[in-house]
Scaffold this motif. Structure first.
Motif, PDB file in Angstrom:
ATOM      1  N   ASN A  26      -0.090  17.508  -8.901  1.00 28.35           N
ATOM      2  CA  ASN A  26       1.274  17.448  -8.361  1.00 28.35           C
ATOM      3  C   ASN A  26       1.682  15.999  -8.154  1.00 28.35           C
ATOM      4  O   ASN A  26       0.863  15.153  -7.793  1.00 28.35           O
ATOM      5  N   GLU A  27       2.957  15.754  -8.349  1.00 26.10           N
ATOM      6  CA  GLU A  27       3.477  14.396  -8.184  1.00 26.10           C
ATOM      7  C   GLU A  27       4.553  14.401  -7.109  1.00 26.10           C
ATOM      8  O   GLU A  27       5.386  15.299  -7.085  1.00 26.10           O
ATOM      9  N   VAL A  28       4.499  13.417  -6.247  1.00 25.03           N
ATOM     10  CA  VAL A  28       5.472  13.318  -5.160  1.00 25.03           C
ATOM     11  C   VAL A  28       6.027  11.900  -5.127  1.00 25.03           C
ATOM     12  O   VAL A  28       5.267  10.936  -5.036  1.00 25.03           O
ATOM     13  N   ASN A  29       7.333  11.787  -5.230  1.00 22.75           N
ATOM     14  CA  ASN A  29       7.977  10.467  -5.168  1.00 22.75           C
ATOM     15  C   ASN A  29       8.614  10.266  -3.797  1.00 22.75           C
ATOM     16  O   ASN A  29       9.456  11.071  -3.382  1.00 22.75           O
ATOM     17  N   LEU A  30       8.212   9.212  -3.118  1.00 28.81           N
ATOM     18  CA  LEU A  30       8.758   8.929  -1.785  1.00 28.81           C
ATOM     19  C   LEU A  30       9.469   7.584  -1.778  1.00 28.81           C
ATOM     20  O   LEU A  30       8.907   6.595  -2.271  1.00 28.81           O
ATOM     21  N   ALA A  31      10.663   7.541  -1.223  1.00 31.11           N
ATOM     22  CA  ALA A  31      11.384   6.265  -1.097  1.00 31.11           C
ATOM     23  C   ALA A  31      11.429   5.872   0.370  1.00 31.11           C
ATOM     24  O   ALA A  31      11.763   6.697   1.225  1.00 31.11           O
ATOM     25  N   LEU A  32      11.063   4.613   0.650  1.00 27.20           N
ATOM     26  CA  LEU A  32      11.185   4.094   2.012  1.00 27.20           C
ATOM     27  C   LEU A  32      12.529   3.389   2.118  1.00 27.20           C
ATOM     28  O   LEU A  32      12.798   2.441   1.366  1.00 27.20           O
ATOM     29  N   ILE A  33      13.370   3.872   3.021  1.00 35.07           N
ATOM     30  CA  ILE A  33      14.667   3.240   3.210  1.00 35.07           C
ATOM     31  C   ILE A  33      14.807   2.837   4.673  1.00 35.07           C
ATOM     32  O   ILE A  33      14.107   3.359   5.536  1.00 35.07           O
ATOM     33  N   GLY A  34      15.689   1.895   4.939  1.00 31.29           N
ATOM     34  CA  GLY A  34      15.874   1.461   6.330  1.00 31.29           C
ATOM     35  C   GLY A  34      16.371   0.038   6.366  1.00 31.29           C
ATOM     36  O   GLY A  34      16.433  -0.639   5.336  1.00 31.29           O
ATOM     37  N   GLU A  35      16.712  -0.401   7.566  1.00 30.48           N
ATOM     38  CA  GLU A  35      17.352  -1.703   7.690  1.00 30.48           C
ATOM     39  C   GLU A  35      16.422  -2.852   7.291  1.00 30.48           C
ATOM     40  O   GLU A  35      15.196  -2.682   7.262  1.00 30.48           O
ATOM     41  N   LEU A  36      17.039  -4.003   6.984  1.00 33.79           N
ATOM     42  CA  LEU A  36      16.282  -5.197   6.584  1.00 33.79           C
ATOM     43  C   LEU A  36      15.270  -5.551   7.663  1.00 33.79           C
ATOM     44  O   LEU A  36      15.591  -5.552   8.843  1.00 33.79           O
ATOM     45  N   GLY A  37      14.075  -5.834   7.234  1.00 29.20           N
ATOM     46  CA  GLY A  37      13.063  -6.300   8.184  1.00 29.20           C
ATOM     47  C   GLY A  37      12.463  -5.209   9.057  1.00 29.20           C
ATOM     48  O   GLY A  37      11.743  -5.495  10.007  1.00 29.20           O
ATOM     49  N   SER A  38      12.746  -3.956   8.766  1.00 25.52           N
ATOM     50  CA  SER A  38      12.215  -2.877   9.622  1.00 25.52           C
ATOM     51  C   SER A  38      10.738  -2.620   9.362  1.00 25.52           C
ATOM     52  O   SER A  38      10.068  -1.958  10.157  1.00 25.52           O
ATOM     53  N   GLY A  39      10.235  -3.124   8.237  1.00 29.68           N
ATOM     54  CA  GLY A  39       8.806  -2.981   7.962  1.00 29.68           C
ATOM     55  C   GLY A  39       8.488  -2.073   6.780  1.00 29.68           C
ATOM     56  O   GLY A  39       7.359  -1.589   6.664  1.00 29.68           O
ATOM     57  N   VAL A  45       2.526  -1.531   1.831  1.00 30.47           N
ATOM     58  CA  VAL A  45       1.301  -2.269   1.494  1.00 30.47           C
ATOM     59  C   VAL A  45       0.123  -1.752   2.312  1.00 30.47           C
ATOM     60  O   VAL A  45      -0.990  -1.588   1.812  1.00 30.47           O
ATOM     61  N   LYS A  46       0.375  -1.452   3.570  1.00 33.77           N
ATOM     62  CA  LYS A  46      -0.696  -0.931   4.427  1.00 33.77           C
ATOM     63  C   LYS A  46      -1.206   0.402   3.868  1.00 33.77           C
ATOM     64  O   LYS A  46      -2.418   0.648   3.794  1.00 33.77           O
ATOM     65  N   TYR A  47      -0.282   1.263   3.467  1.00 33.11           N
ATOM     66  CA  TYR A  47      -0.664   2.575   2.948  1.00 33.11           C
ATOM     67  C   TYR A  47      -1.416   2.451   1.623  1.00 33.11           C
ATOM     68  O   TYR A  47      -2.406   3.144   1.390  1.00 33.11           O
ATOM     69  N   ILE A  48      -0.985   1.530   0.790  1.00 33.47           N
ATOM     70  CA  ILE A  48      -1.610   1.393  -0.524  1.00 33.47           C
ATOM     71  C   ILE A  48      -2.937   0.639  -0.428  1.00 33.47           C
ATOM     72  O   ILE A  48      -3.917   1.000  -1.074  1.00 33.47           O
ATOM     73  N   THR A  49      -2.988  -0.437   0.393  1.00 33.14           N
ATOM     74  CA  THR A  49      -4.169  -1.322   0.372  1.00 33.14           C
ATOM     75  C   THR A  49      -4.969  -1.321   1.680  1.00 33.14           C
ATOM     76  O   THR A  49      -6.000  -1.978   1.757  1.00 33.14           O
ATOM     77  N   ARG A  50      -4.469  -0.671   2.710  1.00 36.55           N
ATOM     78  CA  ARG A  50      -5.069  -0.668   4.059  1.00 36.55           C
ATOM     79  C   ARG A  50      -4.982  -2.027   4.735  1.00 36.55           C
ATOM     80  O   ARG A  50      -5.676  -2.283   5.713  1.00 36.55           O
ATOM     81  N   ARG A  51      -4.185  -2.930   4.193  1.00 36.07           N
ATOM     82  CA  ARG A  51      -4.116  -4.276   4.771  1.00 36.07           C
ATOM     83  C   ARG A  51      -2.720  -4.547   5.325  1.00 36.07           C
ATOM     84  O   ARG A  51      -1.725  -4.037   4.812  1.00 36.07           O
ATOM     85  N   PHE A  52      -2.691  -5.375   6.361  1.00 37.66           N
ATOM     86  CA  PHE A  52      -1.404  -5.803   6.917  1.00 37.66           C
ATOM     87  C   PHE A  52      -1.182  -7.254   6.546  1.00 37.66           C
ATOM     88  O   PHE A  52      -1.996  -8.117   6.862  1.00 37.66           O
TER      89      PHE A  52
END
Ligand SMILES: Nc1nc2c(ncn2[C@@H]2O[C@H](COP(=O)(O)OP(=O)(O)OP(=O)(O)O)[C@@H](O)[C@H]2O)c(=O)[nH]1
Length: 216
Positions: A26-39, A45-52
């Motif tokens: 199964n494939e799931v496409n997720l878009a992160l939206i939100g104000e500038l600088g919200s993170g 990057v944290k979710y993909i690499t576990r790094r901050f």
């Protein structure tokens, strides 16, 4: 979180329409939206690499994939870390995404306003007004129902309430010097003083109640 809240937030904020990939994954496409600088980038990057990582290119918009195993299912997750700037068409993620993660920073207090639209299609309603109201309450958001297909005044009322919410929020953070306004500042000063006056006399709303459940 109550059952209603969790079912609505799952339905509205993270609607995952699974698709079958080439190897039956199964494939799931997720878009992160939100104000500038919200993170958005930091979370991606944290979710993909576990790094901050502290600094990200604010202009960067990219899509990442990650094989996942959730609830005994193999899933290929694609994440779009969006960057909305002038001239960019949101269609790119509106057409692409199966679900949206709306990100805000708890350090930037911008009013949230939840609008239940299309009330003219009452016979097809699947989200009740109390469900919408309860979701808004959970997120400390103002709540309105309206219809773009019905009379203008109902839509105008929603926008006017949204403008009021933003102005109230701005006035909460207005510097104290506004109390000592001169002539040139009298307009904003008046409004600020009225606001303070309302609060002291107990007739004004406070921010907690202001932001919840203004059902139209
Ligand atoms: N302390 C802290 N800082 C964070 C967190 N998330 C992001 N930041 C910082 O906030 C700043 C903005 O984060 P970004 O990830 O670039 O925000 P963005 O939403 O992608 O920003 P745009 O790309 O400009 O829309 C960066 O300096 C991050 O390091 C967090 O959870 N805690």
């Amino acid at each position: 979180m109550s059952t209603i809240q969790s079912s609505i937030s799952k339905r509205n904020l993270l609607m995952m329409r699974n698709r079958s990939g080439s190897q039956g994954t199964n494939e799931v496409n997720l878009a992160l939206i939100g104000e500038l600088g919200s993170g958005k980038s930091a979370l991606t990057v944290k979710y993909i690499t576990r790094r901050f990582i502290n600094e990200y290119d604010p202009e960067l918009e990219d899509t990442y994939s990650k094989p996942e195993h959730v609830d005994n299912q193999d899933i290929l997750v694609r994440i779009m870390d969006t960057c909305d700037k002038e001239g960019k068409d949101p269609e790119r993620y509106l057409k692409w995404a199966d679900g949206y993660l709306v990100i805000y920073s708890i350090t930037q207090d911008a009013p949230l306003i939840l609008i239940g639209n299309k009330v003219d299609l009452e016979r097809y309603r699947t989200v009740s007004k109390p469900e919408g109201s309860s979701l808004a309450h959970f997120y400390n958001a103002a709540f309105f129902e309206t219809s773009a297909a019905e009379e203008f005044s109902s839509v105008e009322r929603v926008f006017h309430e949204a403008i009021r919410e933003v102005i109230r929020e701005q006035e909460r953070y207005m510097p104290i010097r506004s109390l000592y306004f001169g002539n040139e500042e009298s307009k904003s000063g008046n409004s600020f003083l009225t606001h303070i006056d309302d609060r002291l006399s107990g007739t004004g709303d406070n921010s907690a109640t202001l932001r919840s459940n203004h059902a139209v």
